[in-house]
Write a protein that holds these residues in place. Structure first.
Motif, PDB file in Angstrom:
ATOM      1  N   ARG A 143       3.890   3.202   1.769  1.00  0.00           N
ATOM      2  CA  ARG A 143       3.893   3.324   3.233  1.00  0.00           C
ATOM      3  C   ARG A 143       5.124   4.085   3.721  1.00  0.00           C
ATOM      4  NH1 ARG A 143       1.261   1.605   7.772  1.00  0.00           N
ATOM      5  NH2 ARG A 143       2.479   0.842   9.540  1.00  0.00           N
ATOM      6  N   ARG A 172       5.040   7.727   5.845  1.00  0.00           N
ATOM      7  CA  ARG A 172       5.762   8.042   7.081  1.00  0.00           C
ATOM      8  C   ARG A 172       6.584   9.319   6.919  1.00  0.00           C
ATOM      9  NH1 ARG A 172       7.771   4.449  11.949  1.00  0.00           N
ATOM     10  NH2 ARG A 172       8.747   6.136  13.120  1.00  0.00           N
ATOM     11  N   GLU A 206       5.995  13.553   8.651  1.00  0.00           N
ATOM     12  CA  GLU A 206       7.043  14.314   9.330  1.00  0.00           C
ATOM     13  C   GLU A 206       7.240  15.707   8.749  1.00  0.00           C
ATOM     14  OE1 GLU A 206      10.263  11.640   8.803  1.00  0.00           O
ATOM     15  OE2 GLU A 206       9.587  10.220  10.337  1.00  0.00           O
ATOM     16  N   LYS A 226      -1.304   9.231  11.519  1.00  0.00           N
ATOM     17  CA  LYS A 226      -0.480   8.557  12.528  1.00  0.00           C
ATOM     18  C   LYS A 226      -1.259   7.461  13.248  1.00  0.00           C
ATOM     19  CE  LYS A 226       2.734  12.365  13.452  1.00  0.00           C
ATOM     20  NZ  LYS A 226       3.260  13.311  14.471  1.00  0.00           N
ATOM     21  N   PHE A 282      -1.664   4.601  10.850  1.00  0.00           N
ATOM     22  CA  PHE A 282      -0.371   3.937  10.676  1.00  0.00           C
ATOM     23  C   PHE A 282      -0.119   2.962  11.822  1.00  0.00           C
ATOM     24  CE2 PHE A 282       4.185   3.392  10.777  1.00  0.00           C
ATOM     25  CZ  PHE A 282       4.609   3.514   9.457  1.00  0.00           C
ATOM     26  N   ASN A 283      -0.403   3.392  13.034  1.00  0.00           N
ATOM     27  CA  ASN A 283      -0.121   2.558  14.198  1.00  0.00           C
ATOM     28  C   ASN A 283      -1.145   1.444  14.393  1.00  0.00           C
ATOM     29  OD1 ASN A 283       2.142   4.064  14.686  1.00  0.00           O
ATOM     30  ND2 ASN A 283       1.253   5.274  16.345  1.00  0.00           N
ATOM     31  N   HIS A 315       0.013  -1.068  12.181  1.00  0.00           N
ATOM     32  CA  HIS A 315       1.210  -1.669  12.773  1.00  0.00           C
ATOM     33  C   HIS A 315       0.837  -2.827  13.693  1.00  0.00           C
ATOM     34  CE1 HIS A 315       4.177  -1.861  16.152  1.00  0.00           C
ATOM     35  NE2 HIS A 315       5.029  -1.900  15.147  1.00  0.00           N
ATOM     36  N   ARG A 349      11.172   1.300   9.625  1.00  0.00           N
ATOM     37  CA  ARG A 349      10.290   2.470   9.587  1.00  0.00           C
ATOM     38  C   ARG A 349       8.860   2.137   9.179  1.00  0.00           C
ATOM     39  NH1 ARG A 349      11.757   7.581   9.834  1.00  0.00           N
ATOM     40  NH2 ARG A 349      10.434   8.305   8.120  1.00  0.00           N
ATOM     41  N   THR A 350       8.660   1.011   8.511  1.00  0.00           N
ATOM     42  CA  THR A 350       7.308   0.708   8.036  1.00  0.00           C
ATOM     43  C   THR A 350       6.660  -0.478   8.735  1.00  0.00           C
ATOM     44  OG1 THR A 350       8.100  -0.725   6.245  1.00  0.00           O
ATOM     45  CG2 THR A 350       7.866   1.624   5.750  1.00  0.00           C
ATOM     46  N   VAL A 391       4.777   5.164  14.724  1.00  0.00           N
ATOM     47  CA  VAL A 391       5.127   6.587  14.713  1.00  0.00           C
ATOM     48  C   VAL A 391       4.736   7.208  16.052  1.00  0.00           C
ATOM     49  CG1 VAL A 391       4.902   6.832  12.226  1.00  0.00           C
ATOM     50  CG2 VAL A 391       2.917   7.216  13.674  1.00  0.00           C
TER      51      VAL A 391
END
Length: 615
Positions: free
Chosen positions: A277, A281, A285, A302, A305-306, A309, A607-608, A613
């Motif tokens: 993970r 991220r 980028e 992204k 990822f969210n 989250h 960050r994870t 993001v």
């Protein structure tokens, strides 16, 4: 009602294991080494009550050692206040749309119209697509498409490697290295000997000296491939040495860019200390966005990822409630790193369906830490014998015979292990509690010799240290119950290929013990101090160098255990155990990330888990 603790009869309601007899619980009575009579408490689950001051003298006058640990790094209000809007239907719908668009892109690779897929680039484009979705952390949506793409590439695989396309006149280092890595990780029988074709007449890997971006990316993929080495593969070791030196030199020449950031990241974390993970991220980028489908890939990564989250927020809040329910915040002598352990779990198990794995792994890892602090530091020998016997008895009625600070710990272990056994039963179709209890008995028994070493001041030999660590390090405890919830039914025979004392489990335990024991030599027993004892005159620096060489060789053996073709263990379970090793190895990369969370571990949490993001 008084309870005599000289002899305890077996539980009437004990559930019978479906495993074969060697793993059934012993029928002999469990004896707790305390002749006093204890009165049952009728006020529900006990919690842990210990003075909040980090004193070496307890209220009972017992002198105790206390580790120099800081308290929980993560403010409870911060965890409770985590909010996200990414569970809204609009985000879920957008993710579905982007998944379908990416599948269309995969499917279009089968259309040979000379524009979307040229025969001069079709092999590399397929490999790039597979590599991209995996590194972006979205590959779970495209398993069929990935297999189709790799089947195609493998059909053109030659002893000398491949070019960028099926009609390429010459082989290409970038395509071959990426193909070797990707195909090997997916179980295709590809030999590292293919890299011999990229050496000069002196048997050395060569480069042009110009260091174009294309050449640099080729060497970067050579470096990535070299880390998936098996024992005895000399060419992979040579490739790693060459590519590492080349890339470090290239960083001194090229401008700061997405390419330089990617190189720095991979040189820092490699593969065995690279949490998936965190890499996802980073890759978002630096990922190129020159075309519409590249932009859609990044957007999907992204959004996914969210969305995950949002799930992390709920799971982490649930874990913190569990942590407070059993009174763990009142333990002043232990490391409160449950948030870090949940982070580790969610860095390696990113499928939303794997919630039981993530929470189970975090809780089991936290138990191992608390018990390590009790057995190695805080508890007296008499208290440790009581707790050991109580674990073997597996009965909440014995909790009143434990010291106050142990009561909540015992009930947390008892309740959580039982609850996880029920979760595992949904997948396994049978009761695995007795099997797990056997694992706990072996684990807790292994602590006692080490506690006696500390009590007597004995420094074990290096071999004694490693033999004990295969059980006492707790790897089996952190792996066993979580993998039983993954959705793969595991028979008793198959489980033996990954559980103690299978080579897979032994390798993970020894690797982590060697890395985790590289603290100061003033510790009672560490891998460094024990190795120096056996090798008189060796400096601490030399001992660490020798131990790291051992670890590197063991990692190659672990690679083989993960990827060997004749394993009966489902790859999802092997990969989960392997990734547990990777994430713990990451924590040991910078000093001991578990005694006092390092900047790097804190950054991993932020960050994870804590920070979504930007879209």
């Amino acid at each position: 009602m008084a309870l005599a603790l000289v002899s305890v009869a077996p539980l009437v309601s004990m559930r019978r294991s479906l495993f074969s007899s060697p793993y059934e619980l012993k029928s002999i009575d469990k004896t707790i080494p305390n002749l006093v009579m204890c009165r049952k408490r009728m006020s529900g689950r006990p919690s842990i009550r210990v003075s909040s001051t980090a004193s070496v003298s307890n209220d009972d006058g017992v002198r105790r050692r206390v580790g120099d640990y800081r308290y929980n790094h993560w403010d409870e209000d911060l965890i409770d206040s985590l909010a996200t809007s990414y569970e809204a239907p609009s985000y879920l719908k957008r993710a579905d749309t982007l998944v379908e668009a990416t599948k269309d892109r995969f499917n279009s690779m089968g259309v040979d119209d000379g524009q979307r897929m040229s025969p001069l680039t079709d092999l590399y484009q397929r490999l790039w697509m597979v590599d991209s979705v995996e590194r972006l952390g979205i590959d779970r949506h495209f398993q069929n498409e990935i297999k189709s793409a790799l089947d195609y590439v493998f059909s053109y695989w030659k002893e000398k490697g491949i070019g960028r396309g099926r009609q390429s006149a010459v082989t290409d280092l970038n395509s071959t290295a990426l193909g070797l890595r990707t195909l090997r990780l997916h179980g295709y029988p590809v030999s590292s000997d293919v890299l011999e074709n990229f050496k000069d007449h002196n048997g050395q890997f060569t480069c042009s000296g110009i260091q174009t971006e294309g050449e640099i990316r080729g060497v970067l993929n050579l470096f990535r491939a070299s880390l998936i080495a098996f024992p005895g593969e000399k060419v992979m070791q040579e490739a790693e040495i060459f590519s590492t030196m080349y890339l470090k030199h290239a960083l001194q020449k090229i401008a700061v860019s997405s390419l330089s950031q990617e190189i720095e990241y991979l040189l820092e974390y490699g593969w065995h200390t690279n949490p998936p993970r965190l890499e996802a991220r980073m890759y978002m980028e630096v990922f190129p966005q020159d075309t519409i489908y590249e932009q859609k890939l990044v957007e999907l990564a992204k959004v996914e990822f969210n969305i995950f989250h949002s799930l992390q927020k709920r799971e982490l809040q649930s874990l913190c409630r569990w942590w407070k329910h059993y009174g763990f915040p009142q333990l002043s002598f232990t490391r409160h790193i449950h948030v870090e352990y949940y982070t580790f779990a969610s860095c390696i198990a990113t499928d939303p369906k794997q919630s039981a794995f993530r929470l189970g792994f975090a809780k089991m890892s936290y138990f191992v830490t608390v018990l390590d602090d009790i057995y190695d530091t805080y508890g007296t020998m008499e208290e440790l014998e009581l707790f050991t016997a109580a674990i073997k008895r597996w009965d909440p009625s014995v909790v009143d015979c434990l010291p106050e600070y142990m009561k909540g710990v015992y009930m947390a272990v008892y309740d959580t292990v039982n609850e996880m056994a029920k979760e595992a039963e949904k997948v396994q179709g049978r009761d695995t509690l007795n099997y797990v209890r056997q694992a706990w008995e072996l684990y807790i028994d292994a602590y006692m010799p080490e506690a006696k070493w500390i009590s007597s001041g004995y420094l074990p030999t290096f071999q004694e240290y490693l033999d004990s660590s295969k059980i006492s390090f707790g790897t089996r405890i952190t792996i066993l119950q979580p993998i039983l919830t993954l959705g793969e039914p595991l028979s008793h025979e198959i489980l033996q290929e990954i559980d103690f004392s299978a080579k897979f489990n032994d390798l993970i335990s020894v690797i982590l013990r060697l890395k985790g024991g590289q603290g100061s030599v003033v510790q009672e027993a560490s891998s460094v101090s024990c190795y120096m004892k056996d090798n008189a005159g060796l400096t601490e620096e030399d001992a660490i160098h020798c131990i790291n060489d051992m670890v590197n060789n063991l990692l190659k053996e672990l690679n083989w255990e993960l990827l060997k073709p004749d394993s009966n263990v489902p790859i999802s379970c092997r990969k989960a155990a392997f990734d547990i090793c990777r994430i713990f190895h990451h924590g040991y990369k910078y000093r001991d990330g578990y005694g006092d969370a390092t900047i790097e571990v804190k950054n991993l949490v932020k960050r994870t888990v804590l920070e979504p993001v930007p879209l």
